[in-house]
Design a protein around this motif. Structure first.
Motif, PDB file in Angstrom:
ATOM      1  N   ASN A 156      81.739  21.695  46.181  1.00 33.25           N
ATOM      2  CA  ASN A 156      82.274  21.165  47.437  1.00 33.25           C
ATOM      3  C   ASN A 156      83.702  21.642  47.643  1.00 33.25           C
ATOM      4  O   ASN A 156      84.349  22.184  46.750  1.00 33.25           O
ATOM      5  N   LEU A 185      91.811  14.273  43.075  1.00 37.63           N
ATOM      6  CA  LEU A 185      91.503  14.676  44.458  1.00 37.63           C
ATOM      7  C   LEU A 185      92.753  14.582  45.311  1.00 37.63           C
ATOM      8  O   LEU A 185      93.645  13.793  45.040  1.00 37.63           O
ATOM      9  N   ARG A 222      94.610   9.019  59.428  1.00 36.42           N
ATOM     10  CA  ARG A 222      95.652   9.195  60.435  1.00 36.42           C
ATOM     11  C   ARG A 222      96.224   7.859  60.906  1.00 36.42           C
ATOM     12  O   ARG A 222      97.426   7.706  61.082  1.00 36.42           O
ATOM     13  N   MET A 248      77.319  17.009  33.547  1.00 37.97           N
ATOM     14  CA  MET A 248      77.723  17.367  34.930  1.00 37.97           C
ATOM     15  C   MET A 248      79.071  16.753  35.259  1.00 37.97           C
ATOM     16  O   MET A 248      79.271  15.563  35.077  1.00 37.97           O
ATOM     17  N   PRO A 249      79.990  17.540  35.724  1.00 38.79           N
ATOM     18  CA  PRO A 249      81.295  16.955  36.070  1.00 38.79           C
ATOM     19  C   PRO A 249      81.195  16.118  37.331  1.00 38.79           C
ATOM     20  O   PRO A 249      80.465  16.456  38.259  1.00 38.79           O
ATOM     21  N   THR A 279      83.115  14.925  40.517  1.00 35.64           N
ATOM     22  CA  THR A 279      84.307  15.343  41.268  1.00 35.64           C
ATOM     23  C   THR A 279      84.553  14.483  42.483  1.00 35.64           C
ATOM     24  O   THR A 279      85.191  14.886  43.442  1.00 35.64           O
ATOM     25  N   GLY A 280      84.043  13.290  42.474  1.00 36.21           N
ATOM     26  CA  GLY A 280      84.377  12.379  43.568  1.00 36.21           C
ATOM     27  C   GLY A 280      83.532  12.600  44.804  1.00 36.21           C
ATOM     28  O   GLY A 280      82.489  13.255  44.751  1.00 36.21           O
ATOM     29  N   ALA A 281      84.010  12.080  45.905  1.00 36.97           N
ATOM     30  CA  ALA A 281      83.244  12.088  47.149  1.00 36.97           C
ATOM     31  C   ALA A 281      82.929  13.511  47.570  1.00 36.97           C
ATOM     32  O   ALA A 281      83.767  14.413  47.476  1.00 36.97           O
ATOM     33  N   ALA A 282      81.736  13.710  48.017  1.00 36.26           N
ATOM     34  CA  ALA A 282      81.314  15.044  48.420  1.00 36.26           C
ATOM     35  C   ALA A 282      82.008  15.472  49.701  1.00 36.26           C
ATOM     36  O   ALA A 282      82.445  16.597  49.845  1.00 36.26           O
ATOM     37  N   LEU A 289      85.766   9.435  59.710  1.00 34.96           N
ATOM     38  CA  LEU A 289      86.889   8.790  60.405  1.00 34.96           C
ATOM     39  C   LEU A 289      88.097   9.703  60.440  1.00 34.96           C
ATOM     40  O   LEU A 289      88.956   9.585  61.296  1.00 34.96           O
ATOM     41  N   LEU A 290      88.170  10.611  59.459  1.00 38.00           N
ATOM     42  CA  LEU A 290      89.345  11.448  59.359  1.00 38.00           C
ATOM     43  C   LEU A 290      89.275  12.616  60.342  1.00 38.00           C
ATOM     44  O   LEU A 290      90.258  13.303  60.556  1.00 38.00           O
ATOM     45  N   HIS A 291      88.103  12.824  60.900  1.00 38.80           N
ATOM     46  CA  HIS A 291      87.957  13.980  61.787  1.00 38.80           C
ATOM     47  C   HIS A 291      88.021  13.562  63.237  1.00 38.80           C
ATOM     48  O   HIS A 291      87.664  12.453  63.589  1.00 38.80           O
ATOM     49  N   LYS A 292      88.416  14.481  64.037  1.00 34.44           N
ATOM     50  CA  LYS A 292      88.476  14.210  65.469  1.00 34.44           C
ATOM     51  C   LYS A 292      87.065  14.042  66.017  1.00 34.44           C
ATOM     52  O   LYS A 292      86.172  14.809  65.688  1.00 34.44           O
TER      53      LYS A 292
END
Lengths: 313, 476
Positions: free
Chosen positions: A8, A24, A30, B1-2, B4-7, B12-15
């Motif tokens: 990812n 991360l 925002r 398997m490592p 790595t947090g949220a895929a 909400l962060l996107h316009k």
């Protein structure tokens, strides 16, 4: 060692621990960031209005004129002083207190202008007396007379009952509040024999309808009116007390100094009365309130004691 | 398997892509318009309706916080009637559950104020900026006079409508004509300006700016509606069997124009025109099935029916239908299935609550009396050995006229009640009064008396006397 097959695109800070533990680097939301910046603006507005930065022993007080607040304060000598200062919780509280006093003034004036007897007939005015009187009573009187004016045997009289040592009319009550009272009864341990005190105590119990020794009581009755004990000088020939002196009515069921209601046995009751006669009293002191309360406040408090507590005569 | 947090980060962060809806004609649109006209007529005109009153301003509906009375035509609600509010909330909840179980989110689609005001603001946008294609064009235009004028103008109009909405709301809380004049001449109270300001901003922000996000992100109802839906609940649904056929939906290209041609080649009736998506105020595709963003407004039904009419296919590819019926082998015409435990249960609760509320309103006494015993001290021994109890009698006059009240006792001698020199009290219309009452009982009677009653008689002959029980305490 496991192979890093992370596909990812999430950004990391580049820090890696134990070969595979990464940090991360997601952007903050925002709305959160903007909220954070707005708090910066808020602090600047806050500095303009409120005390903020400490400087040595002093502090910034905001922009003068923008945040000034004026209130009237009463000095310890009774003088009214107008004060202007920057906004702070105490001055805002004082402004509210000024407003409250202003709002209450017309009711106080109304009570002050009326004869005592007429206040009780005005049911709407009595509501004001009930609520303000309760606060004044709690602040000034309840430390001795207890909440609800129920008094405490051996300490302070019950003001809700119909027994008044110094009189229960409006005028008597007002006089008591204004000038205070100083109750006193001399000790008789030097004057009388123990047997005589026992006889007197039996007589006192008889007058209130309590269990007693009839023979001793008879002797006590004679002693009561004799020059030896001279009880009648203060308590009166009929033992009903004298309002002028504040001497107790010994014929009713109400006890202030001897704890008869709290005594379980007849012997204990006798011992209680004997204790009072033997040792006398010098604790019946009520301070004067004329310097602490205004005449209008004392008048309202008088009506409260007489009518709201309900024991007045 | 490592690990790595949220895929992927939250959307909400996107316009977000703004939703630009297309207008539509049809029976659901007409129904929505009718609801809007009725609701707005009531909301905006009611504060201006006069009503003859004796003790307050002549306003038919006024929530008078200052005198602590709510005037609703001839009904006056007092703080003591707070129970009614609880019943009203219960009725509202039961009604919501009942309708949702039966026909889905009818509240959301047709009656919710977020929907009504969003609908109005979408209408404003369409009137000023034009239909969907014109608005999309306008959005892509570089900033210029036309864009500023049209977009700015529609937002200015929205703010004006929000302002009037807020003023109307505040007008319910005081005499409307005086209030509006005071508001504009700067004489209204601080709270009025704060209320109007906050409501103007929130109305504009909720219905003009974030719009469908209120329904999808903020509203809890969207999230718990799932527990109210059943297989038999009628919901706005896309008949995917009919629409997709075996090979899926497709455009009506040459050779796939008629139904027969399409069915022969295994395609469904959906011609993938996208109108159902374009008219949706929450910007979803109903063909994806029932989803929490759907507010059940029925506009996609109208859009699809119009298309079906124009291509000559039968209506109802998108329709109100139940999950159960749609998934059956031979779907029957949609039917309201009300014979269900949940629906009948909610209806029963609704009827009981409404019955209690109406009964309570109908039988309320115009005199409200409560008696509080003075508990400090609980009783007083008097000098002759009798006992005194004190009470505070709170009398509320719920009529429109001043009245005199006479207090007496029952169960103990009449002479034991002592009100000082007060014979009766006058309580002004809509006001209340607390009076002191003393009850003195002789020692023997006192020790036998545990309970008695206060009787409050009004000078108003229409008002029944009120009997309130009281306790008597003494040393036993």
């Amino acid at each position: 060692m496991s192979q890093d097959n992370n596909t990812n695109t999430t950004k990391t800070t580049g820090h890696v621990w134990d070969n595979d533990l990464q940090e991360l680097d997601n952007p903050l939301p925002r709305w959160w960031i903007w909220g954070f910046y707005i708090t910066f603006l808020f602090t600047i507005v806050y500095w303009l209005f409120y005390p903020a930065w400490p400087i040595g022993n002093n502090y910034t007080k905001g922009v003068p004129g923008l945040n000034s607040i004026t209130y009237t304060a009463t000095q310890p000598n009774g003088e009214q002083v107008e004060k202007t200062t920057h906004w702070n919780m105490r001055s805002k509280f004082m402004v509210e207190m000024n407003e409250l006093q202003e709002a209450q003034k017309k009711w106080f004036d109304k009570v002050a202008a009326m004869p005592f007897e007429d206040v009780q007939k005005d049911a709407e005015l009595m509501q004001f007396v009930n609520s303000v009187g309760k606060t004044m009573f709690t602040d000034n009187c309840a430390p001795c007379h207890q909440q609800g004016a129920q008094g405490k045997i051996g300490f302070s009289p019950n003001l809700a009952d119909d027994h008044w040592q110094y009189g229960g009319t409006y005028q008597n009550i007002e006089e008591t509040i204004v000038a205070g009272r100083n109750g006193y009864m001399p000790p008789f341990k030097e004057v009388l024999q123990d047997e005589q005190i026992t006889q007197l105590a039996n007589y006192v119990l008889e007058m209130s309808g309590e269990p007693h020794d009839a023979e001793a009581s008879k002797a006590g009755a004679a002693l009561f009116r004799s020059e030896t004990a001279a009880c009648f000088y203060c308590h009166g020939e009929n033992a009903q007390g004298k309002i002028q002196m504040g001497s107790a009515n010994l014929t009713d069921k109400i006890w202030l100094w001897a704890d008869i209601p709290g005594s379980k046995t007849d012997a204990a009751k006798l011992a209680e009365v004997k204790r009072v006669i033997t040792g006398g009293l010098n604790r019946g002191v009520m301070p004067a309130w004329s310097g602490r309360l205004s005449p209008a406040q004392i008048k309202l408090l008088t009506v409260y004691v007489h009518d709201s507590l309900g024991g007045g005569k | 398997m490592p690990q790595t947090g949220a895929a992927k980060p939250s959307s909400l962060l996107h316009k977000q892509i703004p939703i630009v809806t297309r207008s539509v004609k049809g029976k659901f649109r007409n129904f929505k318009t009718a609801v809007m006209v009725v609701a707005y007529s009531i909301y905006f005109l009611l504060p201006w309706m006069p009503w003859q009153r004796n003790s307050a301003a002549d306003q038919a509906v006024m929530f008078d916080l200052e005198s602590r009375r709510f005037f609703i035509f001839d009904l006056i609600v007092y703080p003591q009637d707070i129970f009614w509010l609880a019943m009203l909330l219960f009725i509202a909840a039961a009604l919501l559950f009942f309708t949702t179980g039966l026909i889905g989110r009818a509240w959301c689609g047709y009656f919710c104020f977020q929907t009504l005001w969003s609908d109005l603001f979408i209408l404003i946008e369409r009137m000023i900026q034009g239909e969907r294609p014109a608005r999309l064009r306008l959005m892509k235009q570089p900033l210029g006079a036309e864009k500023i004028l049209k977009i700015g103008g529609s937002h200015a109009l929205m703010i004006l409508v929000s302002l009037w909405t807020a003023i109307t709301f505040a007008a319910y809380f005081s005499y409307a004509p005086d209030f509006v004049i005071a508001l504009f001449t700067g004489h209204a109270v601080e709270a009025a300006y704060i209320t109007v300001g906050v409501l103007t901003l929130t109305t504009y922000f909720a219905a003009g700016v974030i719009r469908e996000h209120v329904c999808t992100l903020a509203c809890p109802y969207a999230r718990f509606q799932g527990v109210m839906y059943e297989a038999d609940t009628l919901a706005v649904s896309y008949d995917s069997k009919r629409g997709e056929g075996l090979k899926g939906r497709t455009l009506p290209i040459i050779g796939l124009k008629t139904r027969d041609e399409r069915q022969e080649k295994g395609h469904g009736d959906c011609i993938d025109c996208g109108f159902c998506v374009q008219v949706c105020p929450t910007g979803i595709d109903i063909r994806d099935g029932l989803q929490y963003q759907c507010i059940s407004c029925g506009l996609c039904i109208d859009a699809c029916n119009n298309i079906m009419d124009s291509v000559g296919y039968p209506r109802g590819l998108i329709r109100y239908d139940s999950e159960k019926n749609l998934s059956s082998d031979q779907p029957k015409p949609a039917r309201l299935e009300w014979k269900r435990v949940k629906v009948i249960g909610y209806a029963t609760a609704l009827l009981i609550a409404a019955g209690i509320l109406l009964y309570n309103i109908g039988t309320r006494n115009d005199t409200d009396v409560s008696v509080q015993q003075v508990r400090q001290p609980l009783f007083i021994m008097l000098s002759d050995g009798s006992y005194r109890n004190r009470y505070q009698v709170h009398i509320v006059n719920k009529t429109e006229l001043d009245a005199r009240y006479h207090l007496s006792v029952r169960g103990i001698p009449a002479s034991s009640l002592d009100l000082g020199s007060l014979k009766e009290v006058r309580v002004r219309a809509g006001k209340s009064l607390i009076m002191n009452a003393k009850v003195d009982l002789e020692r023997t009677i006192a020790q036998q008396t545990e309970k008695f009653e206060f009787v409050v008689t009004s000078s108003n002959p229409d008002t029944a006397p009120v009997v309130v029980p009281a306790n008597f305490n003494s040393q036993r």
